[in-house]
Design an enzyme around this catalytic site. Structure first.
Site, mmCIF file in Angstrom:
data_model
loop_
_atom_site.group_PDB
_atom_site.id
_atom_site.type_symbol
_atom_site.label_atom_id
_atom_site.label_comp_id
_atom_site.label_asym_id
_atom_site.label_seq_id
_atom_site.Cartn_x
_atom_site.Cartn_y
_atom_site.Cartn_z
ATOM 1 N N ASN A 1 59.425 35.399 115.586
ATOM 2 C CA ASN A 1 59.785 33.995 115.759
ATOM 3 C C ASN A 1 59.792 33.569 117.216
ATOM 4 O O ASN A 1 60.320 32.500 117.551
ATOM 5 C CB ASN A 1 61.173 33.730 115.149
ATOM 6 C CG ASN A 1 61.139 33.846 113.647
ATOM 7 O OD1 ASN A 1 60.337 33.203 112.997
ATOM 8 N ND2 ASN A 1 62.014 34.688 113.098
ATOM 9 N N HIS B 1 51.579 23.680 113.447
ATOM 10 C CA HIS B 1 52.550 24.749 113.671
ATOM 11 C C HIS B 1 52.243 25.529 114.953
ATOM 12 O O HIS B 1 53.110 25.715 115.815
ATOM 13 C CB HIS B 1 52.562 25.675 112.450
ATOM 14 C CG HIS B 1 53.487 26.839 112.572
ATOM 15 N ND1 HIS B 1 54.859 26.695 112.593
ATOM 16 C CD2 HIS B 1 53.239 28.168 112.708
ATOM 17 C CE1 HIS B 1 55.412 27.888 112.721
ATOM 18 N NE2 HIS B 1 54.458 28.800 112.789
ATOM 19 N N ARG C 1 62.294 42.165 113.076
ATOM 20 C CA ARG C 1 61.284 41.213 112.629
ATOM 21 C C ARG C 1 61.471 39.827 113.236
ATOM 22 O O ARG C 1 60.530 39.033 113.315
ATOM 23 C CB ARG C 1 61.281 41.115 111.097
ATOM 24 C CG ARG C 1 60.174 40.223 110.592
ATOM 25 C CD ARG C 1 59.921 40.334 109.097
ATOM 26 N NE ARG C 1 58.932 39.343 108.700
ATOM 27 C CZ ARG C 1 58.456 39.213 107.481
ATOM 28 N NH1 ARG C 1 58.880 40.015 106.529
ATOM 29 N NH2 ARG C 1 57.564 38.283 107.206
ATOM 30 N N ARG D 1 61.252 34.488 87.307
ATOM 31 C CA ARG D 1 61.941 35.389 88.249
ATOM 32 C C ARG D 1 61.004 36.390 88.924
ATOM 33 O O ARG D 1 61.424 37.466 89.346
ATOM 34 C CB ARG D 1 63.092 36.127 87.570
ATOM 35 C CG ARG D 1 64.151 35.202 86.991
ATOM 36 C CD ARG D 1 65.454 35.935 86.689
ATOM 37 N NE ARG D 1 66.358 35.057 85.959
ATOM 38 C CZ ARG D 1 66.440 34.984 84.638
ATOM 39 N NH1 ARG D 1 65.697 35.776 83.896
ATOM 40 N NH2 ARG D 1 67.268 34.132 84.065
ATOM 41 N N HIS E 1 59.384 30.002 118.239
ATOM 42 C CA HIS E 1 59.495 29.207 117.014
ATOM 43 C C HIS E 1 60.733 28.336 116.958
ATOM 44 O O HIS E 1 60.755 27.345 116.236
ATOM 45 C CB HIS E 1 59.453 30.114 115.791
ATOM 46 C CG HIS E 1 58.069 30.580 115.431
ATOM 47 N ND1 HIS E 1 57.270 31.267 116.309
ATOM 48 C CD2 HIS E 1 57.330 30.426 114.292
ATOM 49 C CE1 HIS E 1 56.114 31.539 115.724
ATOM 50 N NE2 HIS E 1 56.117 31.046 114.509
ATOM 51 N N GLU F 1 64.006 40.912 107.807
ATOM 52 C CA GLU F 1 64.410 40.319 109.079
ATOM 53 C C GLU F 1 65.905 40.459 109.356
ATOM 54 O O GLU F 1 66.624 39.494 109.561
ATOM 55 C CB GLU F 1 63.989 38.837 109.135
ATOM 56 C CG GLU F 1 64.062 38.290 110.551
ATOM 57 C CD GLU F 1 63.338 36.956 110.727
ATOM 58 O OE1 GLU F 1 62.277 36.764 110.127
ATOM 59 O OE2 GLU F 1 63.837 36.131 111.495
ATOM 60 N N GLU G 1 49.737 32.015 117.408
ATOM 61 C CA GLU G 1 50.419 33.219 116.904
ATOM 62 C C GLU G 1 49.794 34.486 117.496
ATOM 63 O O GLU G 1 50.479 35.496 117.683
ATOM 64 C CB GLU G 1 50.361 33.282 115.373
ATOM 65 C CG GLU G 1 50.813 32.033 114.634
ATOM 66 C CD GLU G 1 52.327 31.876 114.529
ATOM 67 O OE1 GLU G 1 53.072 32.657 115.162
ATOM 68 O OE2 GLU G 1 52.775 30.947 113.827
HETATM 69 N N1 LIG Z 1 55.116 32.889 105.979
HETATM 70 C C1 LIG Z 1 54.997 33.140 107.256
HETATM 71 O O1 LIG Z 1 55.306 34.230 107.701
HETATM 72 C C2 LIG Z 1 54.426 32.083 108.156
HETATM 73 C C3 LIG Z 1 53.991 32.427 109.444
HETATM 74 C C4 LIG Z 1 53.392 31.430 110.214
HETATM 75 C C5 LIG Z 1 53.237 30.155 109.703
HETATM 76 N N2 LIG Z 1 53.699 29.868 108.467
HETATM 77 C C6 LIG Z 1 53.536 28.531 107.891
HETATM 78 O O2 LIG Z 1 52.155 28.261 107.759
HETATM 79 C C7 LIG Z 1 51.958 26.856 107.812
HETATM 80 C C8 LIG Z 1 50.826 26.556 108.742
HETATM 81 O O3 LIG Z 1 49.698 27.203 108.256
HETATM 82 P P1 LIG Z 1 48.266 26.657 108.622
HETATM 83 O O4 LIG Z 1 48.196 26.505 110.064
HETATM 84 O O5 LIG Z 1 47.309 27.541 107.932
HETATM 85 O O6 LIG Z 1 48.246 25.172 108.007
HETATM 86 P P2 LIG Z 1 47.625 24.558 106.665
HETATM 87 O O7 LIG Z 1 47.863 25.441 105.524
HETATM 88 O O8 LIG Z 1 48.131 23.188 106.571
HETATM 89 O O9 LIG Z 1 46.052 24.550 106.947
HETATM 90 C C9 LIG Z 1 45.562 23.759 107.989
HETATM 91 C C10 LIG Z 1 44.471 22.777 107.502
HETATM 92 O O10 LIG Z 1 43.257 23.470 107.300
HETATM 93 C C11 LIG Z 1 42.754 23.234 106.009
HETATM 94 N N3 LIG Z 1 42.002 24.411 105.653
HETATM 95 C C12 LIG Z 1 42.485 25.599 105.251
HETATM 96 N N4 LIG Z 1 41.478 26.491 105.172
HETATM 97 C C13 LIG Z 1 40.345 25.863 105.514
HETATM 98 C C14 LIG Z 1 39.012 26.269 105.630
HETATM 99 N N5 LIG Z 1 38.656 27.541 105.442
HETATM 100 N N6 LIG Z 1 38.084 25.335 105.980
HETATM 101 C C15 LIG Z 1 38.471 24.054 106.225
HETATM 102 N N7 LIG Z 1 39.725 23.629 106.152
HETATM 103 C C16 LIG Z 1 40.674 24.534 105.803
HETATM 104 C C17 LIG Z 1 43.970 22.942 105.214
HETATM 105 O O11 LIG Z 1 43.666 22.248 104.027
HETATM 106 C C18 LIG Z 1 44.774 22.116 106.199
HETATM 107 O O12 LIG Z 1 44.314 20.805 106.204
HETATM 108 C C19 LIG Z 1 53.279 26.258 108.251
HETATM 109 O O13 LIG Z 1 53.892 25.673 107.131
HETATM 110 C C20 LIG Z 1 54.089 27.452 108.740
HETATM 111 O O14 LIG Z 1 55.472 27.290 108.535
HETATM 112 C C21 LIG Z 1 54.287 30.800 107.693
HETATM 113 ZN ZN LIG Z 2 54.551 30.824 113.170
#
Ligand SMILES: NC(=O)c1ccc[n+]([C@@H]2O[C@H](COP(=O)([O-])OP(=O)(O)OC[C@H]3O[C@@H](n4cnc5c(N)ncnc54)[C@H](O)[C@@H]3O)[C@@H](O)[C@H]2O)c1
Ligand SMILES: [Zn+2]
Ligand SMILES: NC(=O)c1ccc[n+]([C@@H]2O[C@H](COP(=O)([O-])OP(=O)(O)OC[C@H]3O[C@@H](n4cnc5c(N)ncnc54)[C@H](O)[C@@H]3O)[C@@H](O)[C@H]2O)c1
Ligand SMILES: [Zn+2]
Lengths: 447, 447
Positions: free
Chosen positions: A328, A348, A324, A204, A331, A320, A268
């Site tokens: 989005n 994304h 907040r 939790r 999105h 949100e 973003e």
């Molecule tokens: N929580 C939130 O507020 C929020 C906001 C925006 C996006 N997201 C989420 O984030 C995700 C997308 O994140 P992302 O774009 O980081 O994708 P990801 O986590 O898939 O990373 C992208 C790729 O880069 C690789 N990678 C990561 N760091 C690296 C590095 N330093 N060197 C080489 N390769 C590296 C990863 O293994 C992956 O293959 C989505 O699921 C989205 O929904 C969440």
């Molecule tokens: Zn996003």
């Protein structure tokens, strides 16, 4: 550009450190050109029983009102020594975002946030070979009490699901982690979102630290406590609001990031400019080329300013309930693309980029913005090498059915974030002409 | 006994209802013998912008200090009209527990807590045929804006797992529920814990109402916001603290509950007496026979007093940082039994009963309580037809390995709730002689 960049040093109160084994940041901005100095301050702690959160809150209030001019300095520092600190102000859930080049070489930054004896690093098959050893070293050096376990997940948005999440719980339980343990997310947004939700749910709720290693994660996903996983029928439908204890951004990790991922994160960044920071948008119009060529100063500034925007919004509306939601922007259309294309084919930030173009188009159809804004959005997104149209296979119907499970639907009405007025202003509303939405969908889809 | 029973009516402020479309309870206790009367009060709301939570909090403070004597009454009521209300005081997450015979026939109690247009009732194959129609009727009668979906889970502790939880998400998403929706848990502790965790996680948190239908759920699990599911390696290891908007206890639902389940719930009732309410323990010593023969007055009193104890503890320590752990008295040994025997062969309250006997034994070995207390614990548990020894197959090693994943382990030390001092006093501590624990395990296991 360089002139507008400031850096915040971390200054510690020795009494507090000795008593609580933790540091807290005090604002001290120095011009980044030239070397910085540590300004040593003793914060008088009135009562020995004053809790950490009280102290933090008091200091944060100081932070909020402090001036930006350099002050007396007493000790020379290497540039590694002073991270930029952006604070997310959420009362007793406040936390610092440390930003700097090579911060993984500063063990104290992480160690001050570890209170139990066990740490679980959650990462993936791509990031583990690059940075896991470094992180384990930072957690354990000079810290024999702490043992570090790790779980290495398969890489990819398509693994952001319940089955993969269970692997984190399995490992945590096998390792007999207890409530005092800390989960550390090492990777991009996928790892961060999953690790955060696992930390929210394990026993939790256990402590949680973000070490984001993509632009996407450093400018957005690691800050603000949105965590979760996907459902086959929609993105991020299962999750929790759960804040980390700190976010540690080592900009050096971006060196290994593929171009396409780098650029996806800029989606973003463009978003922040459009929804609330026209000055930042203009800065990007001038500096997008520097970002595309991975100029470290341009990146440092981009990450800091993005985190400031995000932290400001989150601290005003953590769960949100209103404001907040503007994060989005783009999105709703973007998630539809991600859902329909199978997670992972579109990144994304790429999907969000198209979403922003569509949202700008719709805002213009509603008569809420000038045509010039639509053009500037399109131009900046193109400069960033991001797409401006959805995949050819997507139909109006596909958009509509994917958008039907959007989290921003309230009592059946889909609320959207749309641009309205001058550059940098937006609204979150369900009160728009449905025809504009239909027209936008029609304009961007072949059928 | 009857003389000590009081009932609290719900009195509403018309201004507030008109403005916010919600009621809040104001204390008004009436002697339950004879018919009650509604005492109509107007609470003057000073500022029209005063939020619901402010009002609630002010009223709750009134509640806490109000006297128990009957007051002026103005309108005759049937006994159905005035539920007992116990408040769980958690600031802006405060909520009422309504307790009464036939409360499912009072639609307004539920409807005042539904704010969106869609409700998802989560129940199981045993409870659905008995009460689902009644609940749907209560939610919808005179309320054409609300549509009710349901998901009927397989019955049993062994289905308190991730796969079954996913069925709730599937249904919620298929039904296109949005953030304004409400999840209603209709059933025992298993349904309540799962539905609560689903509500905590769906779209990162939606409204949630508990309608507990077992003694276990009415006296314990529905109150306090602990939600979650089991992992094969341990009970309730994955979950969230997530408070309901209200708990509606219709004691009539107990009429269909099998004896073994009824008695299992009494395990938790005995627990309250031992950890903090000696008077209640003594009352039980005198009235266990009445409870075993399902005396409605005895049950009404038991549920109310249990909820008061639980609400009091929870409001002091919502997230179980300390005090609240005492609610786990007997549970460390009990969970080990449940885990080792395969969920469901032993009922939760049965396992807890044995756990309490073992914890009392260990407390005595430590010299912390008199032998007479050990005897009274054993006698009361026997009177309730609950077991006092673990299953024969359980070994010391099985206990130890199951206890190794207990949530109360802090930095490697297993903390236990043990009795200490006079009846009704306990401690939560990791500071005990390990030999006493070994001796207790040895005394209760064949090998
Ligand atoms: N929580 C939130 O507020 C929020 C906001 C925006 C996006 N997201 C989420 O984030 C995700 C997308 O994140 P992302 O774009 O980081 O994708 P990801 O986590 O898939 O990373 C992208 C790729 O880069 C690789 N990678 C990561 N760091 C690296 C590095 N330093 N060197 C080489 N390769 C590296 C990863 O293994 C992956 O293959 C989505 O699921 C989205 O929904 C969440
Ligand atoms: Zn996003
Ligand atoms: N969240 C908490 O704070 C907390 C506290 C105590 C126990 N629990 C959890 O509660 C669970 C045990 O709860 P339980 O004892 O209610 O078990 P349960 O939910 O399995 O219910 C017991 C049985 O009674 C049936 N039933 C329920 N209501 C009925 C009715 N009115 N008439 C006929 N049959 C009915 C159920 O279908 C089931 O077969 C455990 O999983 C335990 O971990 C949670
Ligand atoms: Zn229990």
């Amino acid at each position: 550009m360089a002139a507008s960049m400031t850096t915040t040093t971390t200054i510690t109160c020795a009494t507090h450190v000795a008593q609580h084994n933790c540091l807290f940041p005090i604002d001290h901005r120095l011009n980044k050109s030239g070397l910085g100095y540590l300004f040593e301050t003793r914060v008088k702690i009135q009562s020995p029983t004053l809790s950490y959160s009280h102290v933090t809150r008091r200091v944060m209030r100081v932070l909020a009102t402090s001036v930006v001019t350099p002050r007396t300095v007493t000790r020379k520092l290497s540039s590694d020594d002073f991270p930029t600190v952006v604070n997310v102000d959420l009362g007793d859930r406040s936390y610092p975002i440390y930003i700097g080049d090579g911060l993984l070489n500063q063990p104290s930054l992480l160690q001050r946030h570890i209170h139990g004896h066990k740490v679980l690093v959650v990462t993936n098959t791509t990031v583990a070979p690059l940075y896991l050893d470094k992180v384990v070293h930072a957690l354990t050096v000079g810290n024999p009490d702490v043992t570090v376990e790790n779980v290495i997940l398969p890489d990819g948005e398509k693994y952001k699901d319940m089955d993969t999440l269970m692997k984190v719980f399995d490992k945590a339980i096998e390792s007999q982690l207890d409530r005092q343990c800390t989960f550390v997310a090492l990777g991009g947004g996928v790892v961060g979102d999953m690790c955060g939700y696992a930390a929210a749910s394990f026993l939790r709720g256990v402590n949680f630290i973000q070490i984001p290693t993509t632009v996407m994660a450093q400018v957005d996903s690691s800050v603000g406590g949105k965590t979760g996983i996907n459902h086959i029928l929609g993105k991020n439908l299962i999750g929790a609001f759960y804040q980390p204890k700190c976010v540690l951004i080592d900009t050096k990790t971006l060196n290994t990031l593929p171009d396409r991922e780098l650029v996806s994160g800029l989606g973003e960044v463009i978003k922040y400019g459009l929804i609330r920071d026209a000055g930042f948008f203009e800065w990007q119009e001038k500096n997008m080329q520097a970002l595309m060529s991975r100029d470290p100063d341009a990146f440092a500034y981009t990450i800091k300013r993005s985190c400031e925007n995000k932290a400001d919004v989150v601290s005003q509306d953590e769960k949100e309930n209103g404001l907040r939601a503007i994060g989005n922007f783009g999105h709703t259309f973007g998630h539809a693309i991600e859902t329909c294309c199978g997670y992972g084919h579109w990144l994304h930030g790429e999907a969000v980029a198209v979403g922003m173009v569509m949202a700008a188009d719709m805002s213009y159809r509603l008569g809420w913005i000038d045509e010039s804004v639509v053009e500037r959005v399109n131009n900046l997104i193109k400069k960033a090498n991001l797409p401006t149209a959805p995949p050819e296979m997507m139909t109006v119907e596909m958009f509509k059915s994917a958008m039907a499970v959007d989290k921003k639907i309230a009592n059946g009405v889909l609320r959207l974030i749309l641009l309205k007025g001058a550059l940098g202003s937006c609204v979150f509303t369900g009160d728009y002409d449905r025809k504009a939405l239909d027209d936008t969908l029609q304009a961007f889809c072949k059928s």
